[in-house]
Design a protein around this motif. Structure first.
Motif, PDB file in Angstrom:
ATOM      1  N   ASP A  65      -2.551  -1.261  16.321  1.00 11.02           N
ATOM      2  CA  ASP A  65      -2.807  -1.356  17.721  1.00 11.02           C
ATOM      3  C   ASP A  65      -3.231  -2.568  18.400  1.00 11.02           C
ATOM      4  O   ASP A  65      -2.811  -3.040  19.051  1.00 11.02           O
ATOM      5  CB  ASP A  65      -3.642  -0.098  18.101  1.00 11.02           C
ATOM      6  CG  ASP A  65      -2.963   1.264  17.932  1.00 11.02           C
ATOM      7  OD1 ASP A  65      -1.671   1.496  17.645  1.00 11.02           O
ATOM      8  OD2 ASP A  65      -3.766   2.262  18.064  1.00 11.02           O
ATOM      9  N   LYS A  66      -4.243  -3.139  17.460  1.00 12.80           N
ATOM     10  CA  LYS A  66      -4.982  -4.429  17.918  1.00 12.80           C
ATOM     11  C   LYS A  66      -3.825  -5.506  17.788  1.00 12.80           C
ATOM     12  O   LYS A  66      -3.603  -6.490  18.701  1.00 12.80           O
ATOM     13  CB  LYS A  66      -6.201  -4.637  17.059  1.00 12.80           C
ATOM     14  CG  LYS A  66      -6.849  -6.061  17.502  1.00 12.80           C
ATOM     15  CD  LYS A  66      -7.258  -6.067  18.800  1.00 12.80           C
ATOM     16  CE  LYS A  66      -8.091  -7.226  19.286  1.00 12.80           C
ATOM     17  NZ  LYS A  66      -8.732  -7.488  20.497  1.00 12.80           N
ATOM     18  N   LEU A  67      -2.960  -5.630  16.698  1.00 12.95           N
ATOM     19  CA  LEU A  67      -2.037  -6.558  16.637  1.00 12.95           C
ATOM     20  C   LEU A  67      -0.930  -6.352  17.779  1.00 12.95           C
ATOM     21  O   LEU A  67      -0.582  -7.325  18.275  1.00 12.95           O
ATOM     22  CB  LEU A  67      -1.408  -6.323  15.363  1.00 12.95           C
ATOM     23  CG  LEU A  67      -0.116  -7.634  14.899  1.00 12.95           C
ATOM     24  CD1 LEU A  67      -0.883  -9.087  14.953  1.00 12.95           C
ATOM     25  CD2 LEU A  67       0.213  -7.164  13.546  1.00 12.95           C
ATOM     26  N   ILE A  68      -0.593  -5.248  17.991  1.00 10.70           N
ATOM     27  CA  ILE A  68       0.439  -4.966  19.074  1.00 10.70           C
ATOM     28  C   ILE A  68      -0.167  -5.469  20.412  1.00 10.70           C
ATOM     29  O   ILE A  68       0.323  -6.247  21.078  1.00 10.70           O
ATOM     30  CB  ILE A  68       0.764  -3.733  19.401  1.00 10.70           C
ATOM     31  CG1 ILE A  68       1.610  -3.127  18.026  1.00 10.70           C
ATOM     32  CG2 ILE A  68       1.732  -3.414  20.468  1.00 10.70           C
ATOM     33  CD1 ILE A  68       1.996  -1.798  17.709  1.00 10.70           C
ATOM     34  N   GLU A  69      -1.384  -5.144  20.883  1.00  4.48           N
ATOM     35  CA  GLU A  69      -2.180  -5.653  22.095  1.00  4.48           C
ATOM     36  C   GLU A  69      -2.028  -7.181  21.961  1.00  4.48           C
ATOM     37  O   GLU A  69      -1.746  -7.788  23.017  1.00  4.48           O
ATOM     38  CB  GLU A  69      -3.280  -5.107  22.030  1.00  4.48           C
ATOM     39  CG  GLU A  69      -3.334  -3.537  22.312  1.00  4.48           C
ATOM     40  CD  GLU A  69      -4.823  -3.132  22.240  1.00  4.48           C
ATOM     41  OE1 GLU A  69      -5.837  -3.762  22.310  1.00  4.48           O
ATOM     42  OE2 GLU A  69      -4.912  -1.698  22.366  1.00  4.48           O
ATOM     43  N   PHE A  70      -2.529  -7.845  20.886  1.00  2.00           N
ATOM     44  CA  PHE A  70      -2.687  -9.287  20.839  1.00  2.00           C
ATOM     45  C   PHE A  70      -1.252  -9.900  20.795  1.00  2.00           C
ATOM     46  O   PHE A  70      -1.175 -10.785  22.069  1.00  2.00           O
ATOM     47  CB  PHE A  70      -3.115  -9.600  19.500  1.00  2.00           C
ATOM     48  CG  PHE A  70      -3.419 -11.066  19.242  1.00  2.00           C
ATOM     49  CD1 PHE A  70      -4.254 -11.686  19.901  1.00  2.00           C
ATOM     50  CD2 PHE A  70      -2.414 -11.822  18.310  1.00  2.00           C
ATOM     51  CE1 PHE A  70      -4.410 -13.059  19.517  1.00  2.00           C
ATOM     52  CE2 PHE A  70      -2.622 -13.239  18.026  1.00  2.00           C
ATOM     53  CZ  PHE A  70      -3.763 -14.000  18.712  1.00  2.00           C
ATOM     54  N   LYS A  71      -0.226  -9.359  20.511  1.00  2.00           N
ATOM     55  CA  LYS A  71       1.138  -9.849  20.757  1.00  2.00           C
ATOM     56  C   LYS A  71       1.531  -9.705  22.136  1.00  2.00           C
ATOM     57  O   LYS A  71       2.221 -10.694  22.522  1.00  2.00           O
ATOM     58  CB  LYS A  71       2.077  -9.254  19.544  1.00  2.00           C
ATOM     59  CG  LYS A  71       1.905  -9.856  18.114  1.00  2.00           C
ATOM     60  CD  LYS A  71       2.243 -11.043  17.707  1.00  2.00           C
ATOM     61  CE  LYS A  71       2.325 -11.460  16.239  1.00  2.00           C
ATOM     62  NZ  LYS A  71       2.947 -12.684  16.105  1.00  2.00           N
ATOM     63  N   GLU A  72       1.293  -8.646  22.513  1.00  2.00           N
ATOM     64  CA  GLU A  72       1.656  -8.159  23.997  1.00  2.00           C
ATOM     65  C   GLU A  72       1.039  -9.186  24.933  1.00  2.00           C
ATOM     66  O   GLU A  72       1.686  -9.826  25.960  1.00  2.00           O
ATOM     67  CB  GLU A  72       1.644  -6.885  24.525  1.00  2.00           C
ATOM     68  CG  GLU A  72       2.419  -5.824  23.775  1.00  2.00           C
ATOM     69  CD  GLU A  72       2.220  -4.330  24.067  1.00  2.00           C
ATOM     70  OE1 GLU A  72       2.937  -3.789  23.984  1.00  2.00           O
ATOM     71  OE2 GLU A  72       0.956  -4.181  24.445  1.00  2.00           O
ATOM     72  N   ASP A  73      -0.162  -9.350  24.635  1.00  2.00           N
ATOM     73  CA  ASP A  73      -1.158 -10.323  25.616  1.00  2.00           C
ATOM     74  C   ASP A  73      -0.575 -11.865  25.707  1.00  2.00           C
ATOM     75  O   ASP A  73      -0.728 -12.700  26.542  1.00  2.00           O
ATOM     76  CB  ASP A  73      -2.584 -10.322  25.212  1.00  2.00           C
ATOM     77  CG  ASP A  73      -2.977  -9.126  25.608  1.00  2.00           C
ATOM     78  OD1 ASP A  73      -2.635  -8.187  26.496  1.00  2.00           O
ATOM     79  OD2 ASP A  73      -4.087  -8.691  25.303  1.00  2.00           O
ATOM     80  N   ALA A  74      -0.149 -12.309  24.181  1.00  2.00           N
ATOM     81  CA  ALA A  74       0.498 -13.600  24.226  1.00  2.00           C
ATOM     82  C   ALA A  74       2.022 -13.675  24.668  1.00  2.00           C
ATOM     83  O   ALA A  74       2.291 -14.973  25.077  1.00  2.00           O
ATOM     84  CB  ALA A  74       0.547 -13.601  22.511  1.00  2.00           C
ATOM     85  N   ALA A  75       2.558 -12.879  24.769  1.00  2.00           N
ATOM     86  CA  ALA A  75       3.973 -12.905  25.359  1.00  2.00           C
ATOM     87  C   ALA A  75       3.918 -13.278  26.667  1.00  2.00           C
ATOM     88  O   ALA A  75       2.998 -13.018  27.588  1.00  2.00           O
ATOM     89  CB  ALA A  75       4.774 -11.485  25.142  1.00  2.00           C
TER      90      ALA A  75
END
Length: 75
Positions: A65-75
């Protein structure tokens, strides 16, 4: 709920002013931090049948979940 708002497997980080993965995110490159999160997903999935069972699966999900949030924030 964001991954930062919860902890799986106890409350040992709840009293910390800065969460360890927040410090890592600040000190590491984006690639390094994503690798740290991915590595923890793999770790908890790999050991779940031998050590932590369902709790390890929940920890793997938490890091994912943290990885998904991190990737979404970077997009």
């Amino acid at each position: 709920m964001s991954a930062n708002a919860m902890q799986v497997g106890g409350t040992h980080y709840a009293s910390k002013a800065v969460q360890p993965w927040e410090a890592m995110e600040a000190w590491m490159s984006s690639e390094q931090f994503a690798g740290f999160l991915r590595g923890n997903v793999i770790k908890y999935l790999a050991r779940c049948d031998d050590k932590g069972g369902i709790e390890d699966l929940k920890k793997a999900r938490h890091y994912l979940d943290k990885l998904i949030e991190f990737k979404e924030d970077a997009a």
